[in-house]
Write a protein that holds these residues in place. Structure first.
Motif, short mmCIF file in Angstrom:
data_model
loop_
_atom_site.label_atom_id
_atom_site.label_comp_id
_atom_site.label_asym_id
_atom_site.label_seq_id
_atom_site.Cartn_x
_atom_site.Cartn_y
_atom_site.Cartn_z
N GLN A 131 -8.03 40.52 135.85
CA GLN A 131 -6.77 40.53 136.59
C GLN A 131 -5.58 40.38 135.65
O GLN A 131 -4.56 41.03 135.84
CB GLN A 131 -6.79 39.39 137.62
CG GLN A 131 -7.75 39.64 138.78
CD GLN A 131 -7.88 38.44 139.69
OE1 GLN A 131 -7.60 37.31 139.28
NE2 GLN A 131 -8.30 38.67 140.92
N ASP A 132 -5.74 39.53 134.63
CA ASP A 132 -4.66 39.39 133.63
C ASP A 132 -4.45 40.70 132.89
O ASP A 132 -3.32 41.09 132.59
CB ASP A 132 -5.01 38.28 132.63
CG ASP A 132 -4.98 36.90 133.27
OD1 ASP A 132 -4.34 36.76 134.33
OD2 ASP A 132 -5.62 35.97 132.71
N GLU A 133 -5.56 41.38 132.58
CA GLU A 133 -5.46 42.67 131.87
C GLU A 133 -4.78 43.70 132.76
O GLU A 133 -3.99 44.52 132.29
CB GLU A 133 -6.85 43.16 131.48
CG GLU A 133 -6.83 44.46 130.68
CD GLU A 133 -8.21 44.93 130.29
OE1 GLU A 133 -8.32 46.04 129.75
OE2 GLU A 133 -9.19 44.17 130.52
N ASN A 134 -5.07 43.65 134.07
CA ASN A 134 -4.43 44.58 135.00
C ASN A 134 -2.92 44.38 135.02
O ASN A 134 -2.15 45.34 135.10
CB ASN A 134 -4.99 44.37 136.42
CG ASN A 134 -6.38 44.96 136.58
OD1 ASN A 134 -6.82 45.73 135.72
ND2 ASN A 134 -7.07 44.60 137.64
N ILE A 135 -2.50 43.09 134.95
CA ILE A 135 -1.07 42.80 134.92
C ILE A 135 -0.43 43.42 133.67
O ILE A 135 0.65 44.01 133.72
CB ILE A 135 -0.83 41.28 134.96
CG1 ILE A 135 -1.28 40.71 136.32
CG2 ILE A 135 0.64 40.96 134.71
CD1 ILE A 135 -1.22 39.20 136.40
N THR A 136 -1.15 43.29 132.54
CA THR A 136 -0.65 43.87 131.28
C THR A 136 -0.56 45.39 131.38
O THR A 136 0.43 46.00 130.94
CB THR A 136 -1.59 43.49 130.12
OG1 THR A 136 -1.65 42.07 130.01
CG2 THR A 136 -1.07 44.07 128.80
N LEU A 137 -1.58 46.02 131.96
CA LEU A 137 -1.58 47.48 132.11
C LEU A 137 -0.46 47.93 133.03
O LEU A 137 0.17 48.97 132.81
CB LEU A 137 -2.94 47.95 132.64
CG LEU A 137 -4.12 47.79 131.69
CD1 LEU A 137 -5.42 48.16 132.40
CD2 LEU A 137 -3.95 48.66 130.45
N THR A 138 -0.21 47.14 134.08
CA THR A 138 0.88 47.47 135.00
C THR A 138 2.22 47.43 134.28
O THR A 138 3.09 48.28 134.49
CB THR A 138 0.88 46.49 136.18
OG1 THR A 138 -0.36 46.58 136.88
CG2 THR A 138 2.01 46.82 137.15
N GLN A 139 2.40 46.44 133.40
CA GLN A 139 3.63 46.34 132.62
C GLN A 139 3.79 47.54 131.69
O GLN A 139 4.88 48.07 131.51
CB GLN A 139 3.63 45.03 131.81
CG GLN A 139 4.91 44.82 131.00
CD GLN A 139 6.14 44.75 131.88
OE1 GLN A 139 6.13 44.08 132.91
NE2 GLN A 139 7.20 45.46 131.51
N LYS A 140 2.65 47.96 131.08
CA LYS A 140 2.70 49.14 130.21
C LYS A 140 3.09 50.38 131.00
O LYS A 140 3.84 51.22 130.52
CB LYS A 140 1.35 49.35 129.53
CG LYS A 140 1.03 48.31 128.46
CD LYS A 140 -0.30 48.60 127.77
CE LYS A 140 -0.59 47.59 126.68
NZ LYS A 140 -1.89 47.86 126.00
N ASN A 141 2.56 50.49 132.23
CA ASN A 141 2.94 51.61 133.10
C ASN A 141 4.44 51.62 133.33
O ASN A 141 5.11 52.64 133.27
CB ASN A 141 2.22 51.49 134.45
CG ASN A 141 0.88 52.20 134.43
OD1 ASN A 141 0.61 52.97 133.52
ND2 ASN A 141 0.03 51.94 135.39
N SER A 142 4.97 50.41 133.60
CA SER A 142 6.41 50.28 133.85
C SER A 142 7.22 50.68 132.63
O SER A 142 8.24 51.36 132.75
CB SER A 142 6.71 48.84 134.26
OG SER A 142 8.10 48.66 134.46
N ASP A 143 6.75 50.27 131.45
CA ASP A 143 7.46 50.62 130.21
C ASP A 143 7.45 52.12 129.98
O ASP A 143 8.45 52.72 129.56
CB ASP A 143 6.82 49.91 129.01
CG ASP A 143 7.01 48.39 129.08
OD1 ASP A 143 7.90 47.95 129.83
OD2 ASP A 143 6.26 47.68 128.39
N LEU A 144 6.26 52.76 130.22
CA LEU A 144 6.17 54.21 130.05
C LEU A 144 7.09 54.95 131.00
O LEU A 144 7.75 55.92 130.64
CB LEU A 144 4.71 54.67 130.26
CG LEU A 144 3.72 54.31 129.15
CD1 LEU A 144 2.30 54.65 129.60
CD2 LEU A 144 4.05 55.03 127.86
N GLN A 145 7.16 54.47 132.25
CA GLN A 145 8.03 55.11 133.24
C GLN A 145 9.49 54.94 132.85
O GLN A 145 10.31 55.85 133.02
CB GLN A 145 7.78 54.49 134.62
CG GLN A 145 8.54 55.18 135.75
CD GLN A 145 8.15 56.64 135.89
OE1 GLN A 145 6.98 56.98 135.93
NE2 GLN A 145 9.13 57.52 135.95
N SER A 146 9.83 53.75 132.30
CA SER A 146 11.19 53.50 131.86
C SER A 146 11.58 54.45 130.73
O SER A 146 12.69 54.97 130.69
CB SER A 146 11.32 52.04 131.40
OG SER A 146 12.61 51.79 130.90
#
Length: 222
Positions: A131-146
């Motif tokens: 679940q912690d890793e999923n949070i990290t991956l979600t943040q990376k998704n957000s950074d890529l979209q930004s």
């Protein structure tokens, strides 16, 4: 999709000069006349063509970032389903342990149940890590979209003028041959052709000049 950044060994934020230098190094390694390296040579030429053209790179980066987001989403789904299955399996084993404990096998089964309980705790801990890793991956998704949102939109520039006095976008193969002479080698990929003049090359799409790489400074440009 093909990873052009990986093919040239550069990052997503690499500038044109860095991409140019990376291409020159790769071009020295892969020989278009060698069957074993021909496909790789075509790949790095295509990568260079896309990543040094602002309009083409914007379109490619949009598809590239989207594919990375889909990969991350697929990983999260697979991991979530796998650990959900493991947790359910652990619960079933725990219930079996309770049933056996009612069959007067207390001493042996208590030890087994203790082990199952430990397995269950380990699985819960592992799930927490995922679940912690999923949070990290979600943040990376957000950074890529930004990053995608911040990319400038650059209008493509083309020319249909005849390059009678030099090579330019839209010039025919006949004019290029007249200006530069016969190429040292030719690489074909569908409707795309690459005419090589030493380390320099001219790229054609549907028999019209689509781009060039003047590494030897020997191309007669308009």
């Amino acid at each position: 999709m093909e990873d052009y950044y990986k093919a040239l060994g550069v990052s997503l934020h690499a500038g044109k000069e860095e991409i140019r230098e990376a291409y020159k190094e790769k071009a020295k390694i892969y020989n278009p006349d060698n069957e074993d390296t021909r496909k790789q040579f075509i790949l790095i030429n295509h990568a260079y063509e896309i990543l040094t053209d602002d309009q083409k790179r914007i379109k490619y980066d949009q598809e590239y970032i989207l594919s990375k987001q889909q990969d991350v989403t697929g990983v999260k789904r697979r991991k979530g389903a796998t650990f959900s299955y493991l947790l359910n399996g652990a619960l079933v084993f725990a219930l079996i342990g309770v049933w056996y404990s009612n069959q007067n096998h207390n001493s042996v089964l208590e030890k087994r149940y203790g082990k199952l309980e430990q397995v269950y705790k380990d699985l819960k801990s592992t799930l927490s890590d995922v679940q912690d890793e999923n949070i990290t991956l979600t943040q990376k998704n957000s950074d890529l979209q930004s990053q995608l949102d911040k990319m400038p939109v650059v209008a493509a520039s083309t020319s249909e003028e005849t390059g009678a006095d030099g090579i330019d976008i839209g010039v025919s193969q006949e004019d290029v041959r007249r200006i530069m002479g016969t190429p040292s080698s030719v690489t074909k990929l569908g409707s795309t052709e690459i005419w090589n003049y030493g380390l320099s090359s001219v790229t054609f799409s549907n028999s019209k000049v689509d781009g060039w790489r003047n590494f030897d400074n020997n191309l007669k440009l308009k």
